[in-house]
Design a protein around this motif. Structure first.
Motif, PDB file in Angstrom:
ATOM      1  N   SER A  52       0.819  -1.229  -0.046  1.00 36.68           N
ATOM      2  CA  SER A  52      -0.176   0.085  -0.005  1.00 36.68           C
ATOM      3  C   SER A  52       0.967   1.270  -0.110  1.00 36.68           C
ATOM      4  CB  SER A  52      -0.887  -0.075   1.157  1.00 36.68           C
ATOM      5  OG  SER A  52      -1.770   0.909   1.086  1.00 36.68           O
ATOM      6  N   PRO A  53       0.682   2.048  -1.078  1.00 31.91           N
ATOM      7  CA  PRO A  53      -0.403   2.042  -2.109  1.00 31.91           C
ATOM      8  C   PRO A  53       0.145   0.880  -3.090  1.00 31.91           C
ATOM      9  CG  PRO A  53       1.233   3.855  -2.477  1.00 31.91           C
ATOM     10  CD  PRO A  53       1.555   3.402  -1.170  1.00 31.91           C
ATOM     11  N   SER A  54      -0.813   0.498  -3.958  1.00 28.75           N
ATOM     12  CA  SER A  54      -0.648  -0.759  -4.458  1.00 28.75           C
ATOM     13  C   SER A  54       0.345  -0.430  -5.820  1.00 28.75           C
ATOM     14  CB  SER A  54      -2.119  -1.159  -5.377  1.00 28.75           C
ATOM     15  OG  SER A  54      -2.631   0.009  -6.025  1.00 28.75           O
ATOM     16  N   TYR A  55       0.762   0.696  -6.131  1.00 29.41           N
ATOM     17  CA  TYR A  55       1.504   0.865  -7.334  1.00 29.41           C
ATOM     18  C   TYR A  55       2.998   0.827  -6.808  1.00 29.41           C
ATOM     19  CZ  TYR A  55       1.457   5.688  -5.302  1.00 29.41           C
ATOM     20  OH  TYR A  55       1.415   6.927  -4.399  1.00 29.41           O
ATOM     21  N   ASP A  56       3.202   1.057  -5.510  1.00 26.97           N
ATOM     22  CA  ASP A  56       4.534   1.087  -4.831  1.00 26.97           C
ATOM     23  C   ASP A  56       5.037  -0.243  -4.863  1.00 26.97           C
ATOM     24  OD1 ASP A  56       6.867   2.111  -3.608  1.00 26.97           O
ATOM     25  OD2 ASP A  56       6.141   2.549  -1.742  1.00 26.97           O
ATOM     26  N   TYR A  57       5.766  -0.727  -6.038  1.00 27.47           N
ATOM     27  CA  TYR A  57       6.293  -2.104  -6.235  1.00 27.47           C
ATOM     28  C   TYR A  57       7.375  -2.247  -5.592  1.00 27.47           C
ATOM     29  CZ  TYR A  57       6.331  -6.381  -9.244  1.00 27.47           C
ATOM     30  OH  TYR A  57       6.556  -7.563  -9.727  1.00 27.47           O
ATOM     31  N   PRO A  58       8.340  -1.320  -5.254  1.00 24.85           N
ATOM     32  CA  PRO A  58       9.735  -1.549  -4.626  1.00 24.85           C
ATOM     33  C   PRO A  58       9.717  -2.014  -3.084  1.00 24.85           C
ATOM     34  CG  PRO A  58       9.779   0.533  -5.916  1.00 24.85           C
ATOM     35  CD  PRO A  58       8.272   0.106  -6.068  1.00 24.85           C
ATOM     36  N   GLN A  59       8.338  -1.787  -2.585  1.00 28.37           N
ATOM     37  CA  GLN A  59       8.197  -2.472  -1.375  1.00 28.37           C
ATOM     38  C   GLN A  59       8.239  -3.858  -1.132  1.00 28.37           C
ATOM     39  OE1 GLN A  59       4.885  -1.047   1.077  1.00 28.37           O
ATOM     40  NE2 GLN A  59       4.668   0.865  -0.174  1.00 28.37           N
TER      41      GLN A  59
ATOM     42  N   ILE B 176      17.961  -5.080 -10.596  1.00 28.68           N
ATOM     43  CA  ILE B 176      16.881  -5.423  -9.910  1.00 28.68           C
ATOM     44  C   ILE B 176      15.687  -5.170 -10.957  1.00 28.68           C
ATOM     45  CG2 ILE B 176      15.329  -5.331  -7.915  1.00 28.68           C
ATOM     46  CD1 ILE B 176      17.477  -4.191  -6.192  1.00 28.68           C
ATOM     47  N   GLU B 177      14.751  -5.956 -11.393  1.00 27.97           N
ATOM     48  CA  GLU B 177      13.813  -5.947 -12.138  1.00 27.97           C
ATOM     49  C   GLU B 177      12.500  -6.338 -11.660  1.00 27.97           C
ATOM     50  OE1 GLU B 177      13.845  -7.294 -16.761  1.00 27.97           O
ATOM     51  OE2 GLU B 177      13.632  -8.715 -15.558  1.00 27.97           O
ATOM     52  N   ALA B 178      11.292  -5.694 -11.944  1.00 29.82           N
ATOM     53  CA  ALA B 178       9.993  -5.889 -11.542  1.00 29.82           C
ATOM     54  C   ALA B 178       9.338  -6.067 -12.963  1.00 29.82           C
ATOM     55  CB  ALA B 178       9.485  -4.770 -10.831  1.00 29.82           C
ATOM     56  N   ASP B 179       8.922  -7.348 -12.860  1.00 33.10           N
ATOM     57  CA  ASP B 179       8.080  -7.803 -13.980  1.00 33.10           C
ATOM     58  C   ASP B 179       6.600  -8.007 -13.928  1.00 33.10           C
ATOM     59  OD1 ASP B 179       7.843 -11.177 -14.163  1.00 33.10           O
ATOM     60  OD2 ASP B 179       9.436 -10.383 -12.779  1.00 33.10           O
TER      61      ASP B 179
END
Length: 729
Positions: free
Chosen positions: A253-260, A270-273
């Motif tokens: 939370s928030p849902s867009y904060d992928y790095p958490q 580092i990559e987020a897919d």
């Protein structure tokens, strides 16, 4: 199989080479982890990639390899389409997932090795050619997993042909076992390396590890045969890999904060897919779901604000085209990202090892990230993804003395103040629905006692990770408490100094929220701070408190003391005992003591719009990005004039900034006069790249008390640039 005799001969020779290469050991030297290497440069300079899952089970599913290939070709598949769509997303590489466990294990190249679908047309080579010709890279996805061999087929059938592969190898191999599939896919890695040279393919993206590969030195062999190709791994932080990818993380939370959800520390790549249509399959299943603009842009920007690469998955149809909702999003993203690209490209995430302002959770519900220029450590950007409830934004300044703040899109100056370690922006009346970007200039960090002057010690440390690593200026080292809590980290400042706050960059090797009982945050929770004049008598703590589990720099404010010794005692961390890996674990990359908060701040400059002054030309509004209601489009002639009347309460010198656009390829200089006196002879107004790109030119001028006339006069036949405004102060 179609093709000329020469092609069949080449394929046969390739088959013999692969068979011999996989059966005759090369005795590879065990590969070492290379955290940083020149082959990674293209990934480090990238912000994003496009992930394409496309194969035989792309809807409508094909069970005939030749039938699928014919439909792909007859449908008009063209690699340049994928490249153009990737460029709209500002992606710098494409990952092609066709040899995928749930897409029929097809190989998009004319492989010499039997065992699953293989095409006659070299789709992979065409994609490589298309990406390389437009400055992008192609990475090939490889799976380790045979478990989906029957998916989408009648009972008893398989996408994998063990008999054909066994005949090829000369011994029995069951492709439905992990070892058998490992042998098969090992041969495919070797074939690809033999088929495509060093400067064609950029590397492999591997979906988890296979024990056969590891026993037989696959990764070492890749390093020997193709040392410039990168290796990426999905969800497994295997040290030999260049990059770890984190797949479709949710729950933060928030849902867009992928790095958490990321659990690997920089400078690891580092990559987020994640899927762009956030619902549905990774591949085209016949549906056309919409793309959540806010979620997707939020992920993209927060990843950039943490130096994490965004690998965005879109669902190509059989003919290669994306469904209409994805195409529409790509077009939207292209326009949107163009407007803020200068605040993302060429930057690193702020608040981590590269410096920068504090990201994350700000005042009044605001949330966002910061970025910092790779080439100018005094150029920062604030990305406000969730706006505050009012017109004020406040965030920790991390010791930087701020000299100016402007709205990145418009160039409009923003009023700001600095006090108590915070940068406060006021009077912000307009917020973008996805990302309000502020450009911040600084004059370095202020008030930090140089860590090189500290002597560090601790009450506990793991072997090889002593307390000195917490103040050595290197993020390649860190202090590890050896799972001892409570634990103390001590700073000996060498002599008595004023102490105002402690800054801490904890190692970002755990998630920032409790994803599960066994995956939790290893960050500081409760703490106590003591000071001492002699390092022996500490007395009562001068500060106690609780730090939230947040990424980026953490700050502990202190009541001012003059002291030599500071002791930070960590009572506990956020990880529960159910997470045996991270429970009581504490690692700190860098920590520092500050004697003072950074100063700076002040009112925004006074802006005088060009449309409200004298303009020898026309007041136009056809090029976006201007402030006010328009701009002065000067007559294309020597001597065309723009003029402003500027009041001053007292006499003295002051800075004036002219905001301009020059869409030509040549300088358009102007003479600047104040009250009739020349103060700048042919001030340069260099090309800005487009009439919608606005730059600034700043000079210092003398002003009298009362009204002053500032005039800009063109000195070339093409006239001056388009002038937006004059800012004074």
């Amino acid at each position: 199989m179609r093709g000329s005799c020469r092609a069949r001969l080449r394929a046969g020779l390739a088959a013999l080479a692969v068979a011999a290469g996989s059966l005759i050991a090369l005795s590879p030297v065990p590969a070492q982890a290379e955290l940083q290497h020149p082959r990674q440069d293209f990934l480090r300079n990238a912000q994003a990639g496009l992930f394409i899952h496309w194969g035989m089970r792309t809807s409508p599913q094909h069970t005939s390899c030749s039938g699928w290939e014919n439909d792909v070709t007859n449908g008009g598949w063209n690699a340049n389409y994928w490249v153009n769509e990737a460029k709209k997303l500002h992606a710098q590489y494409i990952v092609l997932a066709t040899f995928h466990s749930r897409l029929g294990y097809a190989r998009p190249w004319p492989s010499a090795i039997p065992g699953s679908c293989r095409t006659n047309r070299d789709f992979l080579q065409e994609l490589i050619n298309a990406t390389n010709s437009q400055g992008l890279k192609t990475i090939l996805y490889m799976t380790d997993d045979p478990q989906w061999f029957n998916e989408g087929l009648p009972s008893g059938q398989s996408w994998l042909n063990s008999s054909a592969y066994s005949n090829f190898k000369g011994h029995s191999v069951d492709l439905h076992t992990r070892d058998g599939f490992g042998e098969f896919s090992y041969d495919l890695f070797v074939e690809v390396m033999q088929r495509y040279d060093e400067n064609e393919l950029a590397g492999f993206w591997i979906d988890n590890d296979n024990a056969y590969w590891e026993r037989n030195g696959l990764y070492e062999r890749v390093r020997q045969m193709r040392p410039t190709w990168t290796l990426s791994n999905n969800n497994e932080d295997t040290p030999i890999m260049d990059m770890i990818s984190n797949e479709q993380k949710t729950g933060m939370s928030p849902s867009y904060d992928y790095p958490q959800a990321v659990y690997t520390a920089a400078p690891r790549l580092i990559e987020a897919d994640y899927k762009l249509p956030s619902s549905g399959a990774w591949w085209y299943d016949g549906s056309n779901p919409s793309v959540d603009q806010r979620l997707t842009l939020g992920r993209y920007i927060t990843n950039a604000g943490s130096s994490i690469k965004s690998l965005m998955a879109e669902t190509a149809q059989v003919n290669g085209r994306f469904p209409s909702n994805q195409e529409s999003f790509n077009n939207f993203a292209n326009t949107y990202l163009n407007a803020i690209w200068g605040s993302i490209n060429g930057t690193e995430g702020g608040g981590y090892m590269f410096g920068g302002l504090k990201p994350g959770f700000w005042n009044d519900g605001a949330h966002g990230v910061t970025t910092i220029s790779k080439t100018n450590p005094d150029l920062h950007f604030i990305h406000v993804i969730t706006r505050p409830s009012g017109s004020t934004l406040r965030l920790r300044d991390n010791g930087y003395r701020v000299t100016g703040v402007t709205n990145f899109r418009t160039g409009t100056p923003v009023s700001f103040t600095q006090s108590g370690g915070n940068l406060t922006l006021t009077g912000v009346s307009s917020w973008d629905q996805f990302d309000t970007v502020f450009r911040v200039t600084t004059a370095g960090r202020q008030g930090i006692i140089p860590p090189s002057t500290y002597t560090m010690s601790s009450s506990a440390s793991a072997s090889g990770h002593g307390a000195a690593a917490a103040a050595d200026g290197s993020y390649l080292t860190y202090w590890d408490s050896n799972k001892t809590l409570p634990v103390s980290l001590r700073f000996d400042l060498g002599s008595t100094k004023r102490v105002q706050y402690i800054g801490i960059n904890q190692r970002e090797d755990s998630v920032a929220y409790a994803r599960s009982d066994t995956e939790q945050s290893a960050r500081i929770r409760d703490y106590r701070v003591y000071v001492s004049g002699d390092g022996s008598n500490w007395g009562s703590p001068i500060a106690t408190g609780t730090l939230p589990s947040r990424r980026g720099v953490a700050v502990i404010d202190l009541p001012v003391r003059n002291t030599r010794h500071v002791r930070l005692e960590v009572v506990n961390t956020h990880a529960a005992s159910s997470d045996s890996t991270r429970f009581q674990r504490l690692r700190i990359d860098e920590a520092w003591i500050a004697s003072d908060y950074a100063g700076g701040g002040g009112p925004a400059p006074t802006v005088f719009e060009a449309e409200n002054g004298l303009c020898e030309g026309t007041i136009d509004s056809n090029h976006t990005g201007f402030t006010g209601t328009g701009f002065c489009n000067l007559t294309n002639a020597v001597g065309s004039v723009a003029e402003w009347t500027v009041p001053a309460t007292t006499a003295g010198s002051t800075a004036v900034t002219l905001r301009f656009a020059n869409g030509t390829t040549a300088n358009r200089p102007m003479d600047i006069t104040v009250n009739g006196a020349l103060v700048s002879d042919e001030l340069a107004f260099d090309p800005t790249g487009a009439w919608t790109n606005w730059g600034t030119a700043t000079i210092t001028v003398p002003l009298n008390a009362g009204d002053n006339t500032i005039r800009a006069t063109s000195t070339v036949a093409t006239g001056g640039p388009n002038l937006d405004h004059l800012a004074v102060g």
